[in-house]
Design an enzyme around this catalytic site. Sequence first.
Site, PDB file in Angstrom:
ATOM      1  NE  ARG A  65      -3.496  -0.169   2.484  1.00 11.73           N
ATOM      2  CZ  ARG A  65      -4.529  -0.513   1.689  1.00 11.73           C
ATOM      3  NH1 ARG A  65      -5.005   0.345   0.823  1.00 11.73           N
ATOM      4  NH2 ARG A  65      -5.067  -1.701   1.795  1.00 11.73           N
ATOM      5  CG  MET A  90     -13.036   1.327  -5.990  1.00 13.67           C
ATOM      6  SD  MET A  90     -14.452   1.830  -4.995  1.00 13.67           S
ATOM      7  CE  MET A  90     -14.986   0.223  -4.452  1.00 13.67           C
ATOM      8  CG  LEU A  93      -6.041   7.626   0.952  1.00  8.75           C
ATOM      9  CD1 LEU A  93      -5.904   9.147   0.990  1.00  8.75           C
ATOM     10  CD2 LEU A  93      -5.666   7.081  -0.403  1.00  8.75           C
ATOM     11  CG  HIS A 109     -19.598   6.326   2.218  1.00  9.91           C
ATOM     12  ND1 HIS A 109     -18.929   5.233   1.695  1.00  9.91           N
ATOM     13  CD2 HIS A 109     -20.642   5.832   2.933  1.00  9.91           C
ATOM     14  CE1 HIS A 109     -19.537   4.129   2.097  1.00  9.91           C
ATOM     15  NE2 HIS A 109     -20.574   4.472   2.853  1.00  9.91           N
ATOM     16  CD  GLU A 174     -22.612   9.675  -4.371  1.00  4.41           C
ATOM     17  OE1 GLU A 174     -21.449   9.708  -4.780  1.00  4.41           O
ATOM     18  OE2 GLU A 174     -23.284   8.629  -4.348  1.00  4.41           O
TER      19      GLU A 174
HETATM   20  C1  GRF Z   1     -19.990   7.094  -5.556  1.00  6.75           C
HETATM   21  O1  GRF Z   1     -21.217   6.524  -5.185  1.00  6.75           O
HETATM   22  C2  GRF Z   1     -19.210   7.540  -4.363  1.00  6.75           C
HETATM   23  O2  GRF Z   1     -20.025   8.005  -3.318  1.00  6.75           O
HETATM   24  C3  GRF Z   1     -18.490   6.286  -3.953  1.00  6.75           C
HETATM   25  O3  GRF Z   1     -18.138   5.662  -5.156  1.00  6.75           O
HETATM   26  C4  GRF Z   1     -19.065   6.051  -6.176  1.00  6.75           C
HETATM   27  C5  GRF Z   1     -18.255   6.645  -7.288  1.00  6.75           C
HETATM   28  O4  GRF Z   1     -19.038   7.009  -8.378  1.00  6.75           O
HETATM   29  N1  GRF Z   1     -17.354   6.591  -3.109  1.00  6.75           N
HETATM   30  P1  GRF Z   1     -18.408   7.867  -9.550  1.00  6.75           P
HETATM   31  O5  GRF Z   1     -17.193   7.072 -10.035  1.00  6.75           O
HETATM   32  O6  GRF Z   1     -18.016   9.195  -8.992  1.00  6.75           O
HETATM   33  O7  GRF Z   1     -19.470   7.955 -10.589  1.00  6.75           O
END
Ligand code: GRF
Length: 209
Positions: A65, A90, A93, A109, A174
Site C-alpha cells: 500500500r 477504491m 489510504l 460516501h 453526491e
Molecule cells: C460514488 O457513489 C461515491 O459516493 C463512492 O463511489 C461512487 C463513485 O461514483 N465513493 P463515480 O465514479 O463518482 O461515478
Amino acid sequence: MHSLGILLSGRGSNFVAIADSIDAGRIADARVAVVISNRAGAPGLATAGQRGLDALVISSKGKPREEHDREVVAALKQHNVDLVCLAGYMRLLSPWFVKQFPRRILNIHPSLLPAFPGLEAQEQAFAYGVKVSGCTVHFVDEELDHGAIIVQKTVPVLDSDDEHTLAARILEQEHIAYTEAINIVLGETFEIAGRRLKSSQKAEVRMQK
Ligand code: GRF
C-alpha cells in the site's frame, strides 16, 4: 489558484461534477491539476483525457500500500496539488499518505455516515430498510469512511424504490454535496472541534439542469 487532484477507480461521475462546477464558476479560483486512477480501464480516466486534463494511471496491482501511495503522492506534488478529492477511489489510504495533506483530502460516501460504511452502501441501506439515506463528504483519516463530516445530504427511500433507483437519487445529491464541501474547505471558513465541523460559509450550490 487552487490545484485539485482527483483520485478515482471507476465511472468518474463525481469527478465530472467537480470539473463541471469549476467550469461553471460554482467553484471559484480552482482547476483540476491531475486525475489519477489505480485502474487503467477506469472510464473516468478516459473522460479526463477527453476533457484535456492530465490523466495518469498509477497501478496498485501487486504493490504494498505505502509504495503505491508514495507514487501517487509524488505525482500529486509534481502537479502542485493542494486539495485531494477521492471520487470513487477504491483504496484505503495509508497513514503516511494522509499525513502528506493535512485536512486536505476529501472523500464522498453514498450513505449517511456512520451508517453503512464500506462497499455497496446504497444496497446496505436499502436492505436494512431505512426510510432516509443520503451521502456524506468527509475529511479522510486513517480509518475507512471515518473522518470529520463536511456536508451531508439526505435522500428519502421511497416504497417504489429498488437499490438502483435509490442509488441514482443519492448520486444526484453526491454531485451537489461535493461542490459544497470543496467550497467550504477551499474557503477555509470552517472550524473543527473534535469531530464537529462548523462552517460560517453559505456553501449551498444551485445546479442547473
Ligand atoms: C460514488 O457513489 C461515491 O459516493 C463512492 O463511489 C461512487 C463513485 O461514483 N465513493 P463515480 O465514479 O463518482 O461515478
